[in-house]
Design an enzyme around this catalytic site. Sequence first.
Site, PDB file in Angstrom:
ATOM      1  N   HIS A  89      60.857 -49.969  29.500  1.00 46.51           N
ATOM      2  CA  HIS A  89      60.442 -48.653  29.009  1.00 46.51           C
ATOM      3  C   HIS A  89      60.704 -48.560  27.504  1.00 46.51           C
ATOM      4  CE1 HIS A  89      64.682 -47.518  28.842  1.00 46.51           C
ATOM      5  NE2 HIS A  89      64.813 -47.977  30.070  1.00 46.51           N
TER       6      HIS A  89
HETATM    7  P1  TYD Z   1      66.686 -46.408  33.461  1.00 51.56           P
HETATM    8  O1  TYD Z   1      66.814 -45.842  32.078  1.00 51.56           O
HETATM    9  O2  TYD Z   1      65.293 -46.654  33.958  1.00 51.56           O
HETATM   10  O3  TYD Z   1      67.536 -47.753  33.564  1.00 51.56           O
HETATM   11  P2  TYD Z   1      67.333 -49.215  32.918  1.00 51.56           P
HETATM   12  O4  TYD Z   1      66.664 -49.044  31.604  1.00 51.56           O
HETATM   13  O5  TYD Z   1      68.716 -49.741  32.760  1.00 51.56           O
HETATM   14  O6  TYD Z   1      66.574 -50.073  33.844  1.00 51.56           O
HETATM   15  O7  TYD Z   1      67.461 -45.450  34.458  1.00 51.56           O
HETATM   16  C1  TYD Z   1      67.619 -45.760  35.819  1.00 51.56           C
HETATM   17  C2  TYD Z   1      67.849 -44.454  36.570  1.00 51.56           C
HETATM   18  O8  TYD Z   1      69.038 -43.812  36.143  1.00 51.56           O
HETATM   19  C3  TYD Z   1      66.719 -43.453  36.386  1.00 51.56           C
HETATM   20  O9  TYD Z   1      66.502 -42.808  37.634  1.00 51.56           O
HETATM   21  C4  TYD Z   1      67.289 -42.452  35.411  1.00 51.56           C
HETATM   22  C5  TYD Z   1      68.765 -42.500  35.676  1.00 51.56           C
HETATM   23  N1  TYD Z   1      69.574 -42.258  34.465  1.00 51.56           N
HETATM   24  C6  TYD Z   1      70.276 -41.070  34.336  1.00 51.56           C
HETATM   25  O10 TYD Z   1      70.258 -40.189  35.218  1.00 51.56           O
HETATM   26  N2  TYD Z   1      71.035 -40.870  33.215  1.00 51.56           N
HETATM   27  C7  TYD Z   1      71.099 -41.803  32.221  1.00 51.56           C
HETATM   28  O11 TYD Z   1      71.795 -41.589  31.194  1.00 51.56           O
HETATM   29  C8  TYD Z   1      70.350 -43.022  32.363  1.00 51.56           C
HETATM   30  C9  TYD Z   1      70.367 -44.075  31.292  1.00 51.56           C
HETATM   31  C10 TYD Z   1      69.605 -43.195  33.502  1.00 51.56           C
END
Ligand code: TYD
Length: 137
Positions: free
Chosen positions: A52
């Site tokens: 992302h």
């Molecule tokens: P995501 O940012 O997609 O993780 P990564 O980049 O590590 O693969 O986040 C994964 C899940 O966690 C998504 O459902 C959003 C949630 N999340 C939060 O609730 N708070 C946060 O600060 C972060 C980073 C993610």
Amino acid sequence: MSIEQCKIIQMPIIKEPRGNLTFIEGRKHIPFSIERVYYLYDVPGGANRGGHAHKELEQLIIAMSGSFDVLLDDGHNKVKFHLNRSYSGLYVCSMIWREMDNFSSGSVCMVLASNLYDESDYYRDYDSFLHAVRGAH
Ligand code: TYD
């Protein structure tokens, strides 16, 4: 935003016989105030994280333990970083697509972020991200 703004930042190290200490101060060692900290751990071998980009968010990504790879992409250029030191971090400005993989067993990835969590700040679709960055140039 361009990938040239993304870089490894070395933090101070206070080395003593009783152990090392590193500290990070917002707007001093990194270009933003720290509003949020999150960390990835117990990442299974072969897993991919990221996938992302953020519209506004700036981040510093640190391998607190172990190692992993971070691929950055500004829609024009891609650069891969291997992070494996707890005293340096990868600064990622806004509007950069990132993918993370090759997590070593037991690794811990800590992320310092410039804003609270906000799902509306994400591009989770690569084509939408490309459309946004290419439209902006
Ligand atoms: P995501 O940012 O997609 O993780 P990564 O980049 O590590 O693969 O986040 C994964 C899940 O966690 C998504 O459902 C959003 C949630 N999340 C939060 O609730 N708070 C946060 O600060 C972060 C980073 C993610």
